[in-house]
Each structure stands twice: as C-alpha cells, then as structure tokens.
Design a protein around this motif. Structure first.
Motif, mmCIF file in Angstrom:
data_model
loop_
_atom_site.group_PDB
_atom_site.id
_atom_site.type_symbol
_atom_site.label_atom_id
_atom_site.label_comp_id
_atom_site.label_asym_id
_atom_site.label_seq_id
_atom_site.Cartn_x
_atom_site.Cartn_y
_atom_site.Cartn_z
ATOM 1 N N LYS A 1 0.838 -1.198 0.000
ATOM 2 C CA LYS A 1 0.000 0.000 0.000
ATOM 3 C C LYS A 1 0.872 1.246 0.000
ATOM 4 O O LYS A 1 2.065 1.193 0.297
ATOM 5 N N GLY A 2 0.233 2.390 -0.307
ATOM 6 C CA GLY A 2 0.870 3.688 -0.151
ATOM 7 C C GLY A 2 2.149 3.840 -0.944
ATOM 8 O O GLY A 2 2.245 3.439 -2.110
ATOM 9 N N PHE A 3 3.158 4.423 -0.287
ATOM 10 C CA PHE A 3 4.416 4.728 -0.973
ATOM 11 C C PHE A 3 5.114 3.467 -1.456
ATOM 12 O O PHE A 3 5.739 3.463 -2.517
ATOM 13 N N SER A 4 4.998 2.385 -0.686
ATOM 14 C CA SER A 4 5.629 1.129 -1.086
ATOM 15 C C SER A 4 5.069 0.645 -2.421
ATOM 16 O O SER A 4 5.818 0.173 -3.288
ATOM 17 N N LEU A 5 3.761 0.779 -2.598
ATOM 18 C CA LEU A 5 3.138 0.370 -3.856
ATOM 19 C C LEU A 5 3.523 1.318 -4.987
ATOM 20 O O LEU A 5 3.812 0.878 -6.109
ATOM 21 N N PHE A 6 3.555 2.607 -4.697
ATOM 22 C CA PHE A 6 3.984 3.589 -5.701
ATOM 23 C C PHE A 6 5.405 3.277 -6.164
ATOM 24 O O PHE A 6 5.695 3.317 -7.364
ATOM 25 N N ARG A 7 6.277 2.933 -5.237
ATOM 26 C CA ARG A 7 7.657 2.598 -5.579
ATOM 27 C C ARG A 7 7.713 1.370 -6.482
ATOM 28 O O ARG A 7 8.551 1.293 -7.390
ATOM 29 N N TRP A 8 6.809 0.406 -6.246
ATOM 30 C CA TRP A 8 6.762 -0.784 -7.113
ATOM 31 C C TRP A 8 6.458 -0.369 -8.552
ATOM 32 O O TRP A 8 7.071 -0.889 -9.488
ATOM 33 N N TYR A 9 5.510 0.535 -8.745
ATOM 34 C CA TYR A 9 5.166 0.986 -10.089
ATOM 35 C C TYR A 9 6.366 1.633 -10.777
ATOM 36 O O TYR A 9 6.656 1.359 -11.950
ATOM 37 N N VAL A 10 7.052 2.490 -10.048
ATOM 38 C CA VAL A 10 8.213 3.165 -10.630
ATOM 39 C C VAL A 10 9.292 2.163 -10.985
ATOM 40 O O VAL A 10 9.858 2.168 -12.090
ATOM 41 N N ARG A 11 9.580 1.282 -10.047
ATOM 42 C CA ARG A 11 10.623 0.268 -10.272
ATOM 43 C C ARG A 11 10.280 -0.619 -11.458
ATOM 44 O O ARG A 11 11.123 -0.881 -12.328
ATOM 45 N N ASN A 12 9.034 -1.103 -11.511
ATOM 46 C CA ASN A 12 8.671 -2.007 -12.593
ATOM 47 C C ASN A 12 8.604 -1.310 -13.946
ATOM 48 O O ASN A 12 8.882 -1.928 -14.978
ATOM 49 N N TYR A 13 8.276 -0.031 -13.956
ATOM 50 C CA TYR A 13 8.311 0.707 -15.209
ATOM 51 C C TYR A 13 9.727 0.717 -15.783
ATOM 52 O O TYR A 13 9.929 0.435 -16.972
ATOM 53 N N PHE A 14 10.710 1.006 -14.946
ATOM 54 C CA PHE A 14 12.085 1.063 -15.441
ATOM 55 C C PHE A 14 12.638 -0.324 -15.746
ATOM 56 O O PHE A 14 13.456 -0.486 -16.651
ATOM 57 N N ARG A 15 12.183 -1.328 -15.020
ATOM 58 C CA ARG A 15 12.670 -2.684 -15.284
ATOM 59 C C ARG A 15 12.088 -3.288 -16.561
ATOM 60 O O ARG A 15 12.784 -3.994 -17.285
ATOM 61 N N HIS A 16 10.826 -3.020 -16.839
ATOM 62 C CA HIS A 16 10.121 -3.790 -17.853
ATOM 63 C C HIS A 16 9.553 -2.994 -19.026
ATOM 64 O O HIS A 16 9.173 -3.603 -20.037
ATOM 65 N N SER A 17 9.490 -1.674 -18.924
ATOM 66 C CA SER A 17 8.843 -0.890 -19.979
ATOM 67 C C SER A 17 9.696 0.230 -20.550
ATOM 68 O O SER A 17 9.653 0.489 -21.756
ATOM 69 N N HIS A 18 10.462 0.889 -19.715
ATOM 70 C CA HIS A 18 11.168 2.108 -20.108
ATOM 71 C C HIS A 18 12.055 1.904 -21.327
ATOM 72 O O HIS A 18 12.103 2.762 -22.227
ATOM 73 N N TRP A 19 12.739 0.766 -21.396
ATOM 74 C CA TRP A 19 13.719 0.515 -22.451
ATOM 75 C C TRP A 19 13.098 -0.081 -23.710
ATOM 76 O O TRP A 19 13.806 -0.364 -24.681
ATOM 77 N N LEU A 20 11.787 -0.296 -23.720
ATOM 78 C CA LEU A 20 11.134 -0.941 -24.861
ATOM 79 C C LEU A 20 11.374 -0.188 -26.166
ATOM 80 O O LEU A 20 11.493 -0.795 -27.239
ATOM 81 N N LYS A 21 11.516 1.135 -26.077
ATOM 82 C CA LYS A 21 11.743 1.946 -27.279
ATOM 83 C C LYS A 21 13.062 1.612 -27.964
ATOM 84 O O LYS A 21 13.253 1.925 -29.150
ATOM 85 N N GLU A 22 13.986 0.976 -27.247
ATOM 86 C CA GLU A 22 15.269 0.587 -27.843
ATOM 87 C C GLU A 22 15.095 -0.535 -28.860
ATOM 88 O O GLU A 22 16.011 -0.821 -29.629
ATOM 89 N N TYR A 23 13.934 -1.195 -28.857
ATOM 90 C CA TYR A 23 13.674 -2.308 -29.767
ATOM 91 C C TYR A 23 12.544 -1.957 -30.733
ATOM 92 O O TYR A 23 11.654 -2.760 -30.996
#
Length: 344
Positions: free
Chosen positions: A79-101
C-alpha cells in the motif's frame, strides 16, 4: 536476432526458471547463438540463465522480443508509498527501455496480470502488452481482468498456464523429509505447521526449511525456529537449506515427501515434477494457480491456518492430483504460440 525478457533482477528461483525455460524453447527453434537477454539485471542470475545480455550496438538488429512468464504485471500486496515505488521500479525494469527495440516484434507469453489499482500509473506498466502482437496470460483471472478493464482487444489475448508446468515429472526416490518453504511466515504460524505435522503420520519425519532466493537464513530466524522446535518437542531433525540454483532446488523438491509453501513457484514446480503440495498462499496469484489445476482445496489462507487444518490436509495428500488435461493443453498452447511467433 531474438531477445527474451523477464524478472531477472533479484536471483529468484521462479523468475530465473521462467526466463531460462523461455530462452531454451526459443533456442530450440532459432538456435542458441541467436538468443539474448533484453536488458541488464542481476549478474549472477543472468549468468545462471545461460544466455548473454544483448549489446547496445546489436539492439537495432533484434527482430523478436519475448516477455517470459512471471508476475511483474500485477501488484504485490502493498500500500501507499511502497506500492507507488513498485510501479516506478517495474516501469524502469520492464517498460522504459522498450523503445530501444523499435524494429522488433513483441510477444508476451505466460504472464500473470492484475490487479493494477493505482489509477494513472497503470498505463506505464502495460506498455509491453499494448505493443505485443500476441499475449498469453497464465490464468483465467488475468484474462478476465484485462477484459473487464478493456485494456487489450480480446483477439489479442489467450489463456495458457505457467510455463514452469512444462517441466517433466521426476521419478526420484523420496528421502522421507518434508520441506517447509515459508520465508514470509511468522513463528506463531510456523508453530501451527509443526504441530499439524506432529499430529499426522509424519510425526517423526525430518524437516528441511528451504529458501527460493539468494538471501540466506538470518541467524535470528534460525534461532527462533530452533527454539520453537525445542519447545514443541518435535522428534525429527531439522535443517536449514539456503538457495543454491535452479537445478539443485528442482532436484531437492523431487525427493521430498511433500512441500508446504507460502509462495508460488516452489508449489508449481513441485506439482509439475510429481511432489505433493500444501499451500498457505501469501498472494492472490498463488490461489489462482491451484484453482486452475483444481487443487484449491490444498490451499489454506493464513487467517484460517490451524494445526488441525494442516493435519487434515496431510491426511488427504493421496488426493493431490492436478488436472493434467488443463496443464497439457496450456503447455502445448504456449509452445505452439512461441513457435508461431519465432517463425513469423
């Protein structure tokens, strides 16, 4: 060139296995020399998977990008900030670099999906799903969540099973030990498990406490459990076994009489290779799996956990028979989709 991506950032048994299984399957089709990992993660974990990370200069030559199985499209129970941090972390792990392909076709195979309740951030997590030509989710609940929220066209999505179920049965000689895989269970609830075992036919059997990630048992955890064992008067021996690698854990799981686990992939792998499981699910995705293979009666929510409930389930382990039709159909569908995508 083909790249595979997954949750290879913490040296975790289930995620490591799923990426390796996908890489091996793709390599069967296109040759191991043509298969790479998509982005830099946990170095030791990626080494154990056995495929190199694609270099920056080769990314423009990649024609196919596959997201392997895992739960990284669904929130943890935070919940709360911990959940928000998960979204940020997972965006950079799994989505952010997709444009490189940008020159690559994308497919997503064998993932769990949902829940995603943090409105406004959801779109950052599902970018790979939006970009994919093919999406196979590992259970009906994931499919229904996508459909309910109108996140993807139904024509684009199908249902399979978790790819770890593709592992072959292992006919190993049992060593009379019981495995407790309960890294997120407190001592009070572990006491209920031990008492349940003591009241069963396995009262004198030895117990291994096992882990599924590279973090070791803490001295405090070992001390607390040993104190508990002594206070309860448990007659069998107890060992604490740290995680080594995927192969050694699979081999160990094949030799236990049965496994009690709070997490997902120790239970999935045990089921696939022929070891019986009692689950105390710590996440909704775990219950999804047992419902899918018609073994939800072997799940006990933590709030309902008692020594008696464990004893009763142990007495019914002869009835632990997964639905092989569902498993075989789902695995075959996965393999067919993977081959179709790789040859497209």
């Amino acid at each position: 060139m083909y790249v595979v991506h997954g949750s290879y950032f913490v040296d975790n048994f289930g995620d490591t296995l799923l990426v390796k299984l996908m890489c091996d399957r793709v390599a069967e089709i296109v040759g191991k020399e043509n298969v790479y990992l998509a982005t830099v993660g946990h170095q030791n974990e990626q080494l154990s998977i056995g495929y190199p990370v694609v270099s920056a200069e080769l990314k423009g030559k990649v024609t196919h990008l596959i997201y392997a199985g895992g739960g990284y499209f669904g929130e943890p129970p935070s919940k709360g900030f911990s959940l928000f941090r998960w979204y940020v972390r997972n965006y950079f792990r799994h989505s952010h670099w997709l444009k490189e392909y940008e020159n690559a076709k994308v497919a997503v195979f064998g993932v769990g999906f949902g829940p995603l309740k943090f409105l406004g951030l959801e779109r950052f997590i599902i970018k790979p799903l939006k970009a994919a030509e093919m999406v196979l989710v590992r259970d009906k609940q994931s499919f229904d969540y996508l459909k309910k929220n109108r996140l993807l066209s139904e024509k684009k999505v199908d249902i399979c099973v978790d790819y770890a179920l593709s592992l072959d049965s292992i006919h190993a000689e049992k060593n009379s030990k019981i495995a407790l895989h309960v890294p997120n269970l407190d001592v009070e609830n572990i006491a209920k498990l031990i008492e349940g075992i003591m009241a069963s036919e396995y009262t004198n059997n030895s117990i291994d406490f096992i882990l599924d990630s590279s973090s070791d048992f803490s001295d405090e955890r070992v001390r607390d459990i040993k104190t508990l064992i002594s206070e309860l008067g448990f007659a069998g021996s107890v060992e604490f076994v740290n995680y080594d690698n995927v192969s050694s854990l699979i081999s160990r799981l094949s030799r236990y009489m049965f496994v009690i686990t709070t997490k997902l992939h120790v239970g999935i792998v045990s089921t696939a290779i022929g070891t019986k499981v009692i689950s105390v699910p710590g996440h909704p995705k775990t219950l999804r799996f047992y419902k899918q293979i018609e073994l939800e009666n072997f799940c006990i929510p933590k709030r309902e956990l008692t020594a008696l409930s464990i004893t009763q389930l142990i007495s019914k382990l002869d009835e632990f028979k997964p639905n092989k039709v569902v498993i075989n159909k789902g695995v075959n569908k996965l393999n067919d989709y993977i081959e179709k995508f790789c040859k497209s």
